[in-house]
Design an enzyme around this catalytic site. Structure first.
Site, PDB file in Angstrom:
ATOM      1  N   LYS A  74       0.879  -1.135  -0.174  1.00 23.34           N
ATOM      2  CA  LYS A  74       0.010   0.164   0.013  1.00 23.34           C
ATOM      3  C   LYS A  74       0.855   1.255  -0.154  1.00 23.34           C
ATOM      4  O   LYS A  74       0.450   2.251  -0.639  1.00 23.34           O
ATOM      5  CB  LYS A  74      -1.079  -0.016   1.190  1.00 23.34           C
ATOM      6  CG  LYS A  74      -1.954  -1.183   1.094  1.00 23.34           C
ATOM      7  CD  LYS A  74      -3.204  -0.633   1.153  1.00 23.34           C
ATOM      8  CE  LYS A  74      -4.212  -1.640   0.403  1.00 23.34           C
ATOM      9  NZ  LYS A  74      -5.469  -1.997   0.916  1.00 23.34           N
ATOM     10  N   LYS A  88      -2.513 -10.865  -6.811  1.00 29.75           N
ATOM     11  CA  LYS A  88      -3.836 -11.210  -6.351  1.00 29.75           C
ATOM     12  C   LYS A  88      -5.126 -10.178  -7.136  1.00 29.75           C
ATOM     13  O   LYS A  88      -4.702  -8.929  -7.482  1.00 29.75           O
ATOM     14  CB  LYS A  88      -3.789 -11.106  -4.682  1.00 29.75           C
ATOM     15  CG  LYS A  88      -4.446 -10.104  -4.162  1.00 29.75           C
ATOM     16  CD  LYS A  88      -4.640  -9.947  -2.827  1.00 29.75           C
ATOM     17  CE  LYS A  88      -4.981  -8.686  -2.013  1.00 29.75           C
ATOM     18  NZ  LYS A  88      -6.278  -8.571  -1.683  1.00 29.75           N
ATOM     19  N   LYS A  96      -9.673  -4.907  -4.957  1.00 31.47           N
ATOM     20  CA  LYS A  96     -10.563  -3.939  -5.655  1.00 31.47           C
ATOM     21  C   LYS A  96      -9.875  -2.803  -5.912  1.00 31.47           C
ATOM     22  O   LYS A  96     -10.672  -1.801  -6.832  1.00 31.47           O
ATOM     23  CB  LYS A  96     -11.555  -3.705  -4.281  1.00 31.47           C
ATOM     24  CG  LYS A  96     -11.422  -4.163  -2.904  1.00 31.47           C
ATOM     25  CD  LYS A  96     -12.731  -3.730  -2.360  1.00 31.47           C
ATOM     26  CE  LYS A  96     -12.906  -4.529  -1.017  1.00 31.47           C
ATOM     27  NZ  LYS A  96     -11.848  -4.018   0.176  1.00 31.47           N
TER      28      LYS A  96
HETATM   29  P1  ATP Z   1      -7.881  -3.471  -1.598  1.00 32.81           P
HETATM   30  O1  ATP Z   1      -7.533  -4.094  -2.861  1.00 32.81           O
HETATM   31  O2  ATP Z   1      -8.496  -2.348  -1.399  1.00 32.81           O
HETATM   32  O3  ATP Z   1      -6.744  -3.624  -0.562  1.00 32.81           O
HETATM   33  P2  ATP Z   1      -8.889  -6.305  -1.136  1.00 32.81           P
HETATM   34  O4  ATP Z   1      -9.469  -6.551  -2.558  1.00 32.81           O
HETATM   35  O5  ATP Z   1      -7.612  -6.892  -0.649  1.00 32.81           O
HETATM   36  O6  ATP Z   1      -9.016  -4.767  -1.026  1.00 32.81           O
HETATM   37  P3  ATP Z   1      -9.902  -6.379   1.667  1.00 32.81           P
HETATM   38  O7  ATP Z   1     -11.122  -5.685   2.017  1.00 32.81           O
HETATM   39  O8  ATP Z   1      -8.671  -6.051   1.779  1.00 32.81           O
HETATM   40  O9  ATP Z   1     -10.009  -6.646  -0.063  1.00 32.81           O
HETATM   41  O10 ATP Z   1     -10.408  -7.761   1.879  1.00 32.81           O
HETATM   42  C1  ATP Z   1     -11.544  -8.536   2.416  1.00 32.81           C
HETATM   43  C2  ATP Z   1     -11.373 -10.028   2.582  1.00 32.81           C
HETATM   44  O11 ATP Z   1     -11.224 -10.773   1.187  1.00 32.81           O
HETATM   45  C3  ATP Z   1     -10.265 -10.349   3.395  1.00 32.81           C
HETATM   46  O12 ATP Z   1     -10.671 -11.534   3.974  1.00 32.81           O
HETATM   47  C4  ATP Z   1      -9.286 -10.972   2.416  1.00 32.81           C
HETATM   48  O13 ATP Z   1      -8.193 -11.859   2.808  1.00 32.81           O
HETATM   49  C5  ATP Z   1      -9.959 -11.382   1.254  1.00 32.81           C
HETATM   50  N1  ATP Z   1      -9.307 -11.451  -0.126  1.00 32.81           N
HETATM   51  C6  ATP Z   1      -8.985 -10.111  -0.493  1.00 32.81           C
HETATM   52  N2  ATP Z   1      -8.501 -10.233  -1.801  1.00 32.81           N
HETATM   53  C7  ATP Z   1      -8.536 -11.779  -2.075  1.00 32.81           C
HETATM   54  C8  ATP Z   1      -8.352 -12.589  -3.317  1.00 32.81           C
HETATM   55  N3  ATP Z   1      -7.729 -12.118  -4.222  1.00 32.81           N
HETATM   56  N4  ATP Z   1      -8.603 -13.775  -3.041  1.00 32.81           N
HETATM   57  C9  ATP Z   1      -9.112 -14.373  -1.891  1.00 32.81           C
HETATM   58  N5  ATP Z   1      -9.408 -13.395  -0.783  1.00 32.81           N
HETATM   59  C10 ATP Z   1      -9.156 -12.377  -0.979  1.00 32.81           C
END
Ligand code: ATP
Ligand code: LTN
Length: 336
Positions: A117, A199, A202
């Site tokens: 980040k 990965k 969002k």
């Molecule tokens: P950002 O990109 O804004 O950091 P993010 O997509 O990583 O957001 P979070 O809100 O941080 O989303 O994660 C919410 C939940 O989804 C957490 O439990 C995280 O481990 C899970 N998660 C996030 N991305 C993935 C992924 N690509 N595959 C599986 N689980 C995920």
């Protein structure tokens, strides 16, 4: 289990930072509902975490309600689980401060999410972003949580939570329960559709992920465009075929089929057939959630009620741990 035995506690949170995607759903959200059968669950909308990167205030408020509607649409039952906004329970911020005083700069500097980040937001590497894990530790430890269902990327944050809790307990006695992560075997790390070595996230461009609320035709288009390879062989091999393996993980997660079964299903067929099957399965999985979401998100009175009740009940539970922490570290009570 004996009837009078207390149920174990489950806690998880998701940041209201944008469109939830298939990774969030498979890695986290869809695992939340079934846990309600066996455990006392708390599911928070972690808005204080969201502001570690700059947010548009109007959009943040909308995203919080959207996320709560999605929790409910995905099967979370407010009569069985506490569903609430993190910022409505001030004890989260309060415990986070105390835990900051038991956490080392060196430990926080090693967090991969912080490093990622900080790179993505080089103009705003604020103290909150750095201390993100101590707030997450506070979320978990406030409720004497036993299990934390998350995707694979959060493993390191659970580990530091355990370290902080053990350090605190070693000084003050058994104040905190030591939590364990619950990470699914399939789909704990869904990869980006355009770069299957990263990965799904969002904060990346729209076409790299499938949003839970994407229309069926959009989902189909995105799956068709997903990066694969030129071998035309459906085989699980993350090293050499990351794109196909990622689609297989998605397909497996939503259909329950194993990798060998999927490989057999597509022997002699091309990626076209495979991708259509993946798209069909994802659409079938998401459609009922989308329909419930449309209903729930329109009912503001209901959302208000869930949000208020959740916060009240969570605040009561949090107060118990917080008063113990105050006493242990030597903060004077308000009555001498
Ligand atoms: P950002 O990109 O804004 O950091 P993010 O997509 O990583 O957001 P979070 O809100 O941080 O989303 O994660 C919410 C939940 O989804 C957490 O439990 C995280 O481990 C899970 N998660 C996030 N991305 C993935 C992924 N690509 N595959 C599986 N689980 C995920
Ligand atoms: N850090 C998590 C979100 C999060 C969380 C939590 C998850 C905040 N507090 C407590 C589980 C338990 C993320 O970025 N996905």
């Amino acid at each position: 289990m004996q009837e009078n035995e207390r149920k174990k506690i489950v806690f998880s949170g998701i940041q209201p930072t944008g469109n939830l995607h298939l990774g969030n759903y498979i890695g986290a959200l869809r695992n939340f509902g079934p846990l309600q059968e066996e455990y006392d669950c708390l599911y928070s909308i972690v808005d204080l975490h969201a502001i570690t990167v700059r947010q548009n205030p109007t959009q943040l408020r909308q995203n919080c309600l959207k996320l709560m509607s999605l929790y409910l649409a995905a099967g979370l039952d407010p009569d069985r689980s506490l569903i609430y906004f993190q910022s409505h329970v001030p004890a989260h911020a309060e415990l986070a401060w105390v835990l900051n005083c038991f956490t080392y700069m060196g430990e926080l500097s090693r967090m991969t999410q912080f490093k990622d980040k900080a790179q993505k937001h080089a103009e705003n590497i604020n103290v909150g972003l750095f201390a993100y894990p101590t707030l997450m530790a506070a979320d978990i430890l406030l409720y004497q949580t036993n299990f934390v269902p998350v995707g694979n990327d959060q493993k390191q944050h659970i580990e530091i939570t355990r370290d902080i809790a053990e350090r605190f307990n070693a000084i003050y006695g058994d104040v905190f329960t030591i939590p364990e992560p619950l990470i699914g075997k399939v789909g704990a790390r869904i990869m980006s559709l355009s770069d299957p070595t990263r990965k799904m996230s969002k904060s990346d461009p729209e076409d790299t992920f499938i949003a839970i609320l994407d229309e069926p035709n959009v989902i189909r288009k995105k799956v068709r465009r997903a990066v694969t390879d030129s071998e035309a062989l459906v085989k699980y091999d993350v090293e050499n075929k990351p794109g196909v393996s990622n689609l297989m993980s998605i397909y497996s997660a939503v259909t329950g089929k194993g990798f060998a079964e999927i490989e057999n299903e597509f022997v002699g067929k091309g990626y076209g057939d495979f991708k259509e099957a993946v798209a069909d399965a994802v659409i079938a999985e998401l459609e009922p959630i989308q329909a419930r979401y449309r209903q729930i998100s329109a009912d503001k009175a209901y959302l208000n009620e869930v949000m208020t009740k959740g916060a009240e009940r969570a605040a009561k539970l949090a107060a118990r741990t917080m008063s113990k922490v105050r006493r242990k570290v030597g903060l004077a009570a308000t009555q001498l």
